[in-house]
Every structure is written in structure tokens, then in C-alpha cells.
Design a protein around this motif. Structure first.
Motif, PDB file in Angstrom:
ATOM      1  N   ALA A 150      18.583 -31.458  80.699  1.00 48.74           N
ATOM      2  CA  ALA A 150      19.328 -30.919  79.559  1.00 48.74           C
ATOM      3  C   ALA A 150      19.911 -29.554  79.915  1.00 48.74           C
ATOM      4  O   ALA A 150      21.062 -29.247  79.574  1.00 48.74           O
ATOM      5  CB  ALA A 150      18.419 -30.812  78.329  1.00 48.74           C
ATOM      6  N   ALA A 151      19.147 -28.753  80.636  1.00 42.22           N
ATOM      7  CA  ALA A 151      19.642 -27.440  81.051  1.00 42.22           C
ATOM      8  C   ALA A 151      20.770 -27.577  82.070  1.00 42.22           C
ATOM      9  O   ALA A 151      21.767 -26.851  82.008  1.00 42.22           O
ATOM     10  CB  ALA A 151      18.490 -26.613  81.624  1.00 42.22           C
ATOM     11  N   VAL A 152      20.635 -28.506  83.007  1.00 50.28           N
ATOM     12  CA  VAL A 152      21.694 -28.753  83.990  1.00 50.28           C
ATOM     13  C   VAL A 152      22.975 -29.189  83.270  1.00 50.28           C
ATOM     14  O   VAL A 152      24.066 -28.691  83.563  1.00 50.28           O
ATOM     15  CB  VAL A 152      21.261 -29.814  85.030  1.00 50.28           C
ATOM     16  CG1 VAL A 152      22.438 -30.269  85.879  1.00 50.28           C
ATOM     17  CG2 VAL A 152      20.147 -29.271  85.916  1.00 50.28           C
ATOM     18  N   ASP A 153      22.831 -30.092  82.312  1.00 47.32           N
ATOM     19  CA  ASP A 153      23.997 -30.543  81.540  1.00 47.32           C
ATOM     20  C   ASP A 153      24.660 -29.378  80.809  1.00 47.32           C
ATOM     21  O   ASP A 153      25.890 -29.297  80.739  1.00 47.32           O
ATOM     22  CB  ASP A 153      23.596 -31.623  80.534  1.00 47.32           C
ATOM     23  CG  ASP A 153      23.195 -32.931  81.196  1.00 47.32           C
ATOM     24  OD1 ASP A 153      23.477 -33.125  82.401  1.00 47.32           O
ATOM     25  OD2 ASP A 153      22.575 -33.767  80.497  1.00 47.32           O
ATOM     26  N   ALA A 154      23.850 -28.459  80.277  1.00 42.31           N
ATOM     27  CA  ALA A 154      24.403 -27.302  79.563  1.00 42.31           C
ATOM     28  C   ALA A 154      25.171 -26.387  80.515  1.00 42.31           C
ATOM     29  O   ALA A 154      26.224 -25.845  80.152  1.00 42.31           O
ATOM     30  CB  ALA A 154      23.279 -26.526  78.864  1.00 42.31           C
ATOM     31  N   ILE A 155      24.674 -26.230  81.724  1.00 40.02           N
ATOM     32  CA  ILE A 155      25.392 -25.402  82.691  1.00 40.02           C
ATOM     33  C   ILE A 155      26.710 -26.065  83.091  1.00 40.02           C
ATOM     34  O   ILE A 155      27.743 -25.393  83.199  1.00 40.02           O
ATOM     35  CB  ILE A 155      24.520 -25.095  83.924  1.00 40.02           C
ATOM     36  CG1 ILE A 155      23.363 -24.191  83.505  1.00 40.02           C
ATOM     37  CG2 ILE A 155      25.340 -24.451  85.035  1.00 40.02           C
ATOM     38  CD1 ILE A 155      22.323 -23.977  84.574  1.00 40.02           C
ATOM     39  N   TRP A 156      26.685 -27.376  83.307  1.00 44.41           N
ATOM     40  CA  TRP A 156      27.940 -28.060  83.638  1.00 44.41           C
ATOM     41  C   TRP A 156      28.938 -27.937  82.478  1.00 44.41           C
ATOM     42  O   TRP A 156      30.135 -27.754  82.702  1.00 44.41           O
ATOM     43  CB  TRP A 156      27.703 -29.521  84.017  1.00 44.41           C
ATOM     44  CG  TRP A 156      27.257 -29.659  85.437  1.00 44.41           C
ATOM     45  CD1 TRP A 156      26.042 -30.087  85.889  1.00 44.41           C
ATOM     46  CD2 TRP A 156      28.018 -29.337  86.612  1.00 44.41           C
ATOM     47  NE1 TRP A 156      26.016 -30.052  87.265  1.00 44.41           N
ATOM     48  CE2 TRP A 156      27.213 -29.593  87.732  1.00 44.41           C
ATOM     49  CE3 TRP A 156      29.309 -28.851  86.818  1.00 44.41           C
ATOM     50  CZ2 TRP A 156      27.644 -29.393  89.043  1.00 44.41           C
ATOM     51  CZ3 TRP A 156      29.745 -28.652  88.122  1.00 44.41           C
ATOM     52  CH2 TRP A 156      28.915 -28.919  89.211  1.00 44.41           C
ATOM     53  N   ALA A 157      28.452 -28.013  81.249  1.00 41.60           N
ATOM     54  CA  ALA A 157      29.353 -27.824  80.099  1.00 41.60           C
ATOM     55  C   ALA A 157      29.921 -26.402  80.110  1.00 41.60           C
ATOM     56  O   ALA A 157      31.109 -26.202  79.814  1.00 41.60           O
ATOM     57  CB  ALA A 157      28.611 -28.106  78.794  1.00 41.60           C
ATOM     58  N   TYR A 158      29.110 -25.429  80.468  1.00 40.06           N
ATOM     59  CA  TYR A 158      29.567 -24.041  80.588  1.00 40.06           C
ATOM     60  C   TYR A 158      30.684 -23.954  81.634  1.00 40.06           C
ATOM     61  O   TYR A 158      31.742 -23.389  81.375  1.00 40.06           O
ATOM     62  CB  TYR A 158      28.373 -23.158  80.970  1.00 40.06           C
ATOM     63  CG  TYR A 158      28.749 -21.800  81.491  1.00 40.06           C
ATOM     64  CD1 TYR A 158      28.910 -20.720  80.628  1.00 40.06           C
ATOM     65  CD2 TYR A 158      28.941 -21.581  82.860  1.00 40.06           C
ATOM     66  CE1 TYR A 158      29.253 -19.468  81.108  1.00 40.06           C
ATOM     67  CE2 TYR A 158      29.279 -20.328  83.345  1.00 40.06           C
ATOM     68  CZ  TYR A 158      29.445 -19.282  82.472  1.00 40.06           C
ATOM     69  OH  TYR A 158      29.788 -18.048  82.948  1.00 40.06           O
ATOM     70  N   TYR A 159      30.438 -24.503  82.833  1.00 39.56           N
ATOM     71  CA  TYR A 159      31.449 -24.441  83.895  1.00 39.56           C
ATOM     72  C   TYR A 159      32.721 -25.177  83.505  1.00 39.56           C
ATOM     73  O   TYR A 159      33.814 -24.781  83.877  1.00 39.56           O
ATOM     74  CB  TYR A 159      30.909 -25.029  85.195  1.00 39.56           C
ATOM     75  CG  TYR A 159      29.929 -24.144  85.920  1.00 39.56           C
ATOM     76  CD1 TYR A 159      30.162 -22.779  86.083  1.00 39.56           C
ATOM     77  CD2 TYR A 159      28.755 -24.664  86.447  1.00 39.56           C
ATOM     78  CE1 TYR A 159      29.271 -21.972  86.755  1.00 39.56           C
ATOM     79  CE2 TYR A 159      27.855 -23.859  87.125  1.00 39.56           C
ATOM     80  CZ  TYR A 159      28.114 -22.516  87.272  1.00 39.56           C
ATOM     81  OH  TYR A 159      27.226 -21.718  87.935  1.00 39.56           O
ATOM     82  N   ARG A 160      32.566 -26.259  82.788  1.00 38.89           N
ATOM     83  CA  ARG A 160      33.721 -27.107  82.454  1.00 38.89           C
ATOM     84  C   ARG A 160      34.411 -26.697  81.158  1.00 38.89           C
ATOM     85  O   ARG A 160      35.218 -27.461  80.617  1.00 38.89           O
ATOM     86  CB  ARG A 160      33.275 -28.564  82.403  1.00 38.89           C
ATOM     87  CG  ARG A 160      32.909 -29.064  83.790  1.00 38.89           C
ATOM     88  CD  ARG A 160      32.429 -30.472  83.788  1.00 38.89           C
ATOM     89  NE  ARG A 160      32.151 -30.890  85.160  1.00 38.89           N
ATOM     90  CZ  ARG A 160      31.329 -31.856  85.483  1.00 38.89           C
ATOM     91  NH1 ARG A 160      30.688 -32.525  84.535  1.00 38.89           N
ATOM     92  NH2 ARG A 160      31.131 -32.169  86.741  1.00 38.89           N
ATOM     93  N   THR A 161      34.133 -25.508  80.686  1.00 35.99           N
ATOM     94  CA  THR A 161      34.860 -24.954  79.544  1.00 35.99           C
ATOM     95  C   THR A 161      35.954 -24.062  80.094  1.00 35.99           C
ATOM     96  O   THR A 161      35.688 -22.983  80.626  1.00 35.99           O
ATOM     97  CB  THR A 161      33.921 -24.156  78.617  1.00 35.99           C
ATOM     98  OG1 THR A 161      32.895 -25.032  78.146  1.00 35.99           O
ATOM     99  CG2 THR A 161      34.681 -23.566  77.451  1.00 35.99           C
ATOM    100  N   ALA A 162      37.185 -24.538  79.989  1.00 38.83           N
ATOM    101  CA  ALA A 162      38.337 -23.827  80.553  1.00 38.83           C
ATOM    102  C   ALA A 162      38.783 -22.702  79.615  1.00 38.83           C
ATOM    103  O   ALA A 162      38.440 -22.686  78.431  1.00 38.83           O
ATOM    104  CB  ALA A 162      39.473 -24.814  80.796  1.00 38.83           C
ATOM    105  N   PRO A 163      39.587 -21.780  80.154  1.00 40.71           N
ATOM    106  CA  PRO A 163      40.010 -20.613  79.371  1.00 40.71           C
ATOM    107  C   PRO A 163      40.878 -20.923  78.152  1.00 40.71           C
ATOM    108  O   PRO A 163      40.892 -20.144  77.209  1.00 40.71           O
ATOM    109  CB  PRO A 163      40.805 -19.770  80.367  1.00 40.71           C
ATOM    110  CG  PRO A 163      40.313 -20.202  81.704  1.00 40.71           C
ATOM    111  CD  PRO A 163      39.959 -21.648  81.557  1.00 40.71           C
ATOM    112  N   ASN A 164      41.631 -22.020  78.171  1.00 44.17           N
ATOM    113  CA  ASN A 164      42.440 -22.372  76.999  1.00 44.17           C
ATOM    114  C   ASN A 164      42.682 -23.881  76.989  1.00 44.17           C
ATOM    115  O   ASN A 164      42.254 -24.603  77.898  1.00 44.17           O
ATOM    116  CB  ASN A 164      43.752 -21.569  76.944  1.00 44.17           C
ATOM    117  CG  ASN A 164      44.707 -21.897  78.077  1.00 44.17           C
ATOM    118  OD1 ASN A 164      44.528 -22.865  78.818  1.00 44.17           O
ATOM    119  ND2 ASN A 164      45.746 -21.092  78.237  1.00 44.17           N
ATOM    120  N   ASP A 165      43.354 -24.345  75.958  1.00 40.58           N
ATOM    121  CA  ASP A 165      43.573 -25.782  75.803  1.00 40.58           C
ATOM    122  C   ASP A 165      44.401 -26.377  76.933  1.00 40.58           C
ATOM    123  O   ASP A 165      44.141 -27.500  77.376  1.00 40.58           O
ATOM    124  CB  ASP A 165      44.243 -26.086  74.461  1.00 40.58           C
ATOM    125  CG  ASP A 165      43.319 -25.835  73.276  1.00 40.58           C
ATOM    126  OD1 ASP A 165      42.081 -25.752  73.478  1.00 40.58           O
ATOM    127  OD2 ASP A 165      43.836 -25.715  72.143  1.00 40.58           O
TER     128      ASP A 165
END
Length: 181
Positions: A48-63
Motif C-alpha cells: 500500500a505504501a509502495v502504491d502511494a509513492i507511485w501515485a505521488y510520482y505519477r502526479t504530473a504538474p498540470n492536466d
């Protein structure tokens, strides 16, 4: 191979886009996520923590950047590496300070067997995101693939130290000793 239409491709035909915004400092969030991952005491909590980090990395600066990232990753998922490289190259040109763009582009080149390009992009990822365990693992896998076991061991150990839930920890046990440093 069947080409997949990716919405981000329409961006490739538009006039030059202004650079994307630089993301605000999220280092505290990243540190908290990494500490949670490293401190997890069960596989479920670790994943779950690994998934949260990947979600963090995969959040781009804008749409716009998010659409490009999603399009490039979607192309990778279906094996359309030509489209993936095109879209992700556009992304790193548009968002030169967004580390995950470089990481995903490196992954596409890795899948194409273009180790030198992938290696350079992973190093750029690490300039922007020094604790990106995926990029660190990627370097280890390139060195493993290119018969440099000591370098592979060095990078894979760093990745496992950051992410003890990494699949690459099993590969560490199989690596022959080497002196290619």
C-alpha cells in the motif's frame, strides 16, 4: 503492431506549448511516504505504501502533463513503444523538471533494448528525484542486462534499501560477484 490512439497525441500537433508549471516542493510528503514504506511491518502495508509513492510520482504538474504521462504509460502497457517514446519525449520537453516523465521514457527505451538512452534518462530522473527507487532499480537492471554485476548489485541494493518490498531483492541473491566498478 496496432497503433493506439492516445488523447495526448493531439498535443503533438499543436504549436509549441509553454513549459508546464514547476510543482511546489513536495519533499516532506515524499519523505513521509518513503518512511511509511520502509517502516511497514506487513506485506499488505508495504505494498500500500509502495502504491502511494507511485501515485505521488505519477502526479504530473498540470492536466496537460498528466494527459501526456497517462498516454505514454498507456502506450507502454499495450506495447506501442513508438507512440510511448513520442508522447513521453513530448512530455519531458514540456515539463523538463518533472522526474517521472524521464523515468517513464527511460522505461520505454529499456523495453526497446536501448540501454544507453535508458541509462541517461534514469540518471536525469535521479537528478530530479534522488530517492526514486524505480529509477535506481532501472539502472541496476540495465547493468545486470549488460553484464556489469558489481554495478547491478550496487544499484539494486540501493533500491532495496529504499524499498524493502521491491521484487529486485530476489535478483540480488542471484547476482554473481563482479568487479566491473
Amino acid at each position: 503492431m496496432k497503433r493506439v490512439l492516445i488523447p495526448a497525441l493531439c498535443l503533438l500537433t499543436t504549436p509549441a506549448l509553454a513549459l508546464c508549471p514547476v510543482m511546489p516542493d513536495r519533499s516532506t510528503e515524499r519523505a513521509d511516504l518513503i518512511n511509511t514504506m520502509r517502516g511497514a511491518d506487513t506485506f499488505a502495508k508495504g505494498q500500500a505504501a509502495v502504491d502511494a509513492i507511485w501515485a505521488y510520482y505519477r502526479t504530473a504538474p498540470n492536466d496537460t502533463a498528466q494527459e501526456m504521462l497517462n498516454g505514454g504509460m498507456g502506450a507502454i502497457r499495450v506495447g506501442d513503444l513508438i507512440t510511448a517514446v513520442d508522447v513521453l519525449t513530448e512530455l519531458v520537453g514540456y515539463c523538463p523538471s518533472y522526474g517521472e516523465g524521464y523515468n517513464q521514457l527511460a522505461f520505454a527505451y529499456y523495453l526497446r533494448g536501448e540501454n544507453a538512452r535508458s541509462e541517461a534518462l534514469l540518471k536525469k530522473t535521479l537528478e530530479l528525484e534522488p530517492q526514486h527507487f524505480g529509477a535506481i532499480s532501472g539502472l541496476g537492471l540495465i547493468y545486470y542486462r549488460t553484464s556489469r554485476p558489481a554495478l547491478a548489485r550496487l544499484y539494486l541494493q540501493q533500491a532495496v534499501d529504499l524499498n524493502p518490498w521491491s521484487n529486485e531483492r530476489a535478483l540480488l541473491e542471484q547476482l554473481p560477484e563482479g568487479d566491473d566498478l
